[in-house]
Scaffold this active site. Structure first.
Site, PDB file in Angstrom:
ATOM      1  N   GLU A  63       0.812  -1.096   0.103  1.00 25.08           N
ATOM      2  CA  GLU A  63       0.087   0.110  -0.081  1.00 25.08           C
ATOM      3  C   GLU A  63       0.747   1.304  -0.060  1.00 25.08           C
ATOM      4  OE1 GLU A  63      -2.276  -0.948   3.457  1.00 25.08           O
ATOM      5  OE2 GLU A  63      -3.288  -2.449   2.392  1.00 25.08           O
ATOM      6  N   ALA A  93      -5.858  -4.018   0.854  1.00 25.11           N
ATOM      7  CA  ALA A  93      -6.477  -5.512   1.283  1.00 25.11           C
ATOM      8  C   ALA A  93      -5.050  -6.400   1.598  1.00 25.11           C
ATOM      9  CB  ALA A  93      -7.102  -6.038  -0.015  1.00 25.11           C
ATOM     10  N   GLU A  94      -5.098  -6.452   2.714  1.00 26.59           N
ATOM     11  CA  GLU A  94      -3.699  -7.057   3.323  1.00 26.59           C
ATOM     12  C   GLU A  94      -3.651  -8.608   2.991  1.00 26.59           C
ATOM     13  OE1 GLU A  94      -5.322  -4.998   5.087  1.00 26.59           O
ATOM     14  OE2 GLU A  94      -3.980  -3.164   4.816  1.00 26.59           O
ATOM     15  N   GLN A 116       1.642  -2.003   5.960  1.00 26.38           N
ATOM     16  CA  GLN A 116       1.958  -0.497   6.177  1.00 26.38           C
ATOM     17  C   GLN A 116       2.233  -0.307   7.853  1.00 26.38           C
ATOM     18  OE1 GLN A 116      -1.158   2.603   5.179  1.00 26.38           O
ATOM     19  NE2 GLN A 116       0.343   2.754   3.729  1.00 26.38           N
ATOM     20  N   HIS A 163      -0.991   1.350  15.715  1.00 27.38           N
ATOM     21  CA  HIS A 163       0.243   1.802  14.812  1.00 27.38           C
ATOM     22  C   HIS A 163       1.474   1.365  15.624  1.00 27.38           C
ATOM     23  CE1 HIS A 163      -2.613   4.177  12.834  1.00 27.38           C
ATOM     24  NE2 HIS A 163      -1.877   4.521  11.941  1.00 27.38           N
TER      25      HIS A 163
END
Ligand SMILES: Cc1ncc(C[n+]2csc(CCOP(=O)(O)OP(=O)(O)O)c2C)c(N)n1
Ligand SMILES: [Mg+2]
Lengths: 370, 405
Positions: A63, A93-94, A116, A163
């Site tokens: 991404e 879309a992982e 990401q 994150h």
């Protein structure tokens, strides 16, 4: 007619404009000779570019990895240098990214995909656990999946939730995945090249707080070393490193915790205590030999990791060392890990993260005679 | 491997191959993009359940959705595989009852889909099957006993996917569709004209990977034919609980690809629709979605009790639509099949059944050391330790058996 990548046995007989440009740009990276201040991000970027240059089957996707160069800029310039066919953005879309990489690896490519952020790799968990990790085994080695899943992981950057996860234990627990995590700039280059060279899938965990850390590194020298190792059939893959030698106790750390452990060792030295720091580097396979040699020598150990301690890589390390070094130990092995709480909000993360003081407290607890 | 053309940074304004393919289709078929992508109003059916060829106007075809009748040799080859497939299904179910196989998800009733999925592909193409698609795997040329290894229980997969260009039979629903997308993507990057046919069931279309696979294939404009066997149930759950779309084939338009519905018990229509889908994909149409209406005549697996969730009357209705009897009637009526031909085919089917009984009837020796051999290309130090531990344990067991206390 869209451009295509073609397979050719005489690969060098037909150097195209893009390949020539790649070579020129790779060479430009090394214009300056001798050790230079290099960030981990740049070392990773260079490793990707070198690997793509060396082998046209190496592809990079994920991404925002194309034009933008990734949110951390690790893939910066790769699309420009190698073309959209070899470094490209996918839909968001992982599972799709990892699942498509599986199919590409089954069909002659060496994909290097980027998740990401740590917590955004979870949609791909099914593909990783059920296919990436198992394909070699279930086909008795007939299908190899030479692929790398790069995961920027762990905290210390003041990131909001989702994150900053330390997700390495999930992958380390899964049989069939190699799990690497560099802590130095030179290792970032070396280990990413090793991961891409590996015929087995590698979870490549990048400590995101170290992306902008700088070391004096001669990238050209690392390349030369790599070629020499390849020629000699030697490699540091799967080996831990002694990041700082010492005699009184061993600090065992990996990824983002290595600089913290080194800082603790420096502080301890001022108080007259000599701590050895082991950088695990490769969580799977685990280098029992190097770790245990150090603990047998010092007789004391503290394991440091950002992840929650419960049922984690750090618990595994303690168990292994205890099983192998019990009679050499002067004190129970201590751990300094993240608390068993969801990763905290930015203003609270410094309470959570293993820090120098907490490590030194743990060292003080190792039943010293005086 | 070299890069044969120059690359530039992506040009936002540049036309995507998918757009070109859609307008090409519109030009070629003289219909709107919507009419190209949406399935025809009715499923495509060429031979009715009584074995009669339907009149051209009644086959469900429309402008842009036209399907020529497959060649006679293809139909005969398909019939032979249908008979073999039925025999394999029933032989395997018997082997499960005898404890020779751990489990078998039978495709009894769905053999036409199985056979067409394999026969529509060329040698260089790839097939990505599910747990239910053993007959398709065999029809692609994989050895029957190697195909059944996964169900026999001595290893996970028994055949070499690369040699046969058949993915391993996949259980985590729709995850294999993405592998098909990746294989097609790699082939396209090398300029090869490989087509991939990737299979899944009706219930599986609810999974996230179904969506991701169709979308990736469409965005990267890859030659993948997604083939959904709609057998009406996902174990016990009827399709109405999975989706309220007008049909599963209608989902295609949402991804910008063409969809079609076909009678999944009519191998003639299946071959016509899939052959054309494969041809279009090879010519650069991008991916396509084909939904076949069929029925799982037996329980989900031997461990399932289908009477708990469906009526006998429904099963009886589908018995009358059997794919094999209808094909036999049709071919016999056409003079393509006589008693001798039928006997020859039955013999072949029996030979495959014998192969399965022989191959699965004996206990295959398992090697416990194999547990450690294939986890990685080279076993880690930890795996070597564990393999030594097991070897030692077994050696001690063996010696204590030898020396009586
Ligand atoms: C991801 C995942 N969830 C659940 C299951 C368990 N499961 C196996 S088959 C099946 C039903 C699938 O139905 P369908 O897609 O219609 O295929 P069919 O079995 O009818 O051929 C389920 C729920 C699974 N294999 N994988
Ligand atoms: Mg179903």
């Amino acid at each position: 007619m869209s451009p295509t990548i073609t397979t050719s046995s005489e690969a060098n007989g037909n150097v195209s404009a893009a390949t020539a440009r790649a070579a020129a740009s790779a060479a430009a990276t090394f214009e300056a000779s001798g050790p230079q201040p290099v960030t981990m991000a740049k070392a990773l970027n260079t490793a990707l570019a070198d690997a793509m240059h060396a082998d046209p089957s190496v592809l990079v996707f994920g991404e925002d990895v194309g034009l933008l160069g990734g949110v951390f800029r690790i893939t910066d310039g790769l699309t420009k240098t190698f073309g959209e066919q070899r470094c490209f953005d996918t839909p968001l879309a992982e599972s799709g990214i990892v699942g498509m990489a599986v199919g590409m690896a089954m069909n002659g490519m060496r994909p290097v995909v980027e998740m990401q952020f740590d917590a955004f790799a979870y949609p791909a968990f099914q593909q990783i656990v059920s296919h990436v990790a198992k394909m070699h085994n279930r086909t008795r080695g007939l299908v190899k999946l030479p692929m790398v899943i790069r995961v920027p992981y762990a905290g210390g950057i003041g990131g909001v939730e989702h994150h900053c996860d330390s997700s390495e234990s999930y992958y380390a627990h899964t049989a069939g995945l190699k799990v690497f995590t560099p802590a130095t700039v030179a290792d970032a280059y070396r280990m990413l090249r090793e991961a891409i060279d590996s015929d087995d899938p590698v979870m490549f965990m990048e400590p995101k707080k170290l992306y902008w850390s700088k070391d004096l590194v001669d990238l050209e020298d690392l390349r030369v070393q790599r070629s020499a190792n390849a020629a000699a059939g030697t490699s540091s893959e799967g080996r831990a490193a002694v990041a700082r030698p010492g005699t009184d106790a061993t600090l065992i750390a990996y990824g983002p915790s290595v600089p913290t452990a080194l800082a603790a060792a420096a502080a301890a030295a001022e108080e007259g205590r000599s701590l050895e720091v082991i950088d695990v580097r490769s969580i799977v396979p685990f280098d029992d030999e190097t770790v245990c040699a150090s603990v047998r020598k010092t007789g004391r150990a503290v394991v440091i990791a950002e992840a929650h301690g419960f049922a984690s890589v750090s618990s595994e390390i303690v168990a292994r060392v205890q099983e192998r070094c019990f009679h050499y130990l002067a004190a129970p092995i201590r751990r300094v890990t993240g608390f068993d709480v969801p990763y905290p909000a930015p203003k609270l993360e410094h309470y959570y993260l293993p820090g120098v003081d907490r490590i030194l407290d743990a060292v003080d607890d190792l039943q010293w005679e005086n | 491997m070299t890069i044969s053309a120059d690359h530039t940074a992506p040009d936002q304004a540049q036309r995507l191959p998918a757009e070109d393919a859609a307008s090409e289709a519109v030009r070629k078929f003289g219909i709107t993009v919507e009419d190209y992508m949406l399935p025809a109003r009715h499923q495509i059916q060429m031979v009715d359940p009584e074995g009669r060829l339907k009149a051209e106007g009644e086959q469900g075809t429309e402008p842009g959705h036209e399907y020529p009748l497959p060649a006679d040799e293809e139909l005969l080859a398909a019939y032979e595989q249908l008979v073999v497939g039925r025999r394999v299904n029933d032989q395997n179910s018997a082997l499960v009852r005898q404890g020779r196989m751990a489990v078998y998800p039978s495709s009894h009733g769905q053999e036409a889909c199985q056979v067409a999925a394999a026969l529509c592909l060329s040698a260089g193409d790839w097939l990505f099957p599910t747990y239910r698609d053993a007959v398709a795997v065999m029809a692609r040329g994989v050895d029957p006993v190697e195909t059944m290894t996964i169900f026999r229980g001595d290893w996970h997969s028994g055949y070499d996917p690369a040699r046969h260009k058949v993915g391993i039979q996949c259980t985590p629903l729709t995850t294999q569709l993405l592998h098909g997308v990746g294989v097609a993507h790699a082939a396209k990057l090398r300029g090869e004209d490989t087509v991939v046919l990737a299979m899944c069931g009706d219930g599986a279309t609810s999974e996230g990977d179904f969506h991701e696979a169709l979308n990736f294939a469409a965005v990267f404009h890859l030659p993948v034919v997604f083939f959904v066997q709609n057998n009406k149930y996902a174990i016990s759950v009827p399709l109405a609980h999975q989706s309220v779309a007008p049909s599963l084939a209608h989902k295609a338009v949402g991804y910008g690809m063409a969809g079609e519905r076909v009678d999944g018990n009519d191998v003639v229509a299946l071959l016509a629709v899939l052959d054309r889908a494969v041809k279009l994909a090879r010519e650069g149409s991008g991916p396509l979605l084909v939904e076949a209406h069929t029925y799982r005549m037996q329980a989900h697996t031997n461990a399932d009790d289908a009477t708990r969730y469906r009526q006998d009357s429904e099963v009886a209705e589908w018995l009358a639509k059997d794919p094999i009897s209808r094909m036999k009637t049709y071919l016999t009526g056409r003079g393509l099949l006589d008693d001798d031909g039928a006997a020859r085919i039955a013999e072949k089917a029996e030979a495959v059944a014998t192969q399965l009984r022989d191959g699965l009837g004996e206990d295959v020796p398992v090697d416990p050391q194999e547990l450690f051999r294939h986890v990685f290309s080279v076993p880690t130090p930890q795996l070597k330790e564990q393999s030594a531990m097991l070897a030692d344990e077994l050696a001690r067991d063996a010696s204590s058996e030898e020396s009586p206390k």
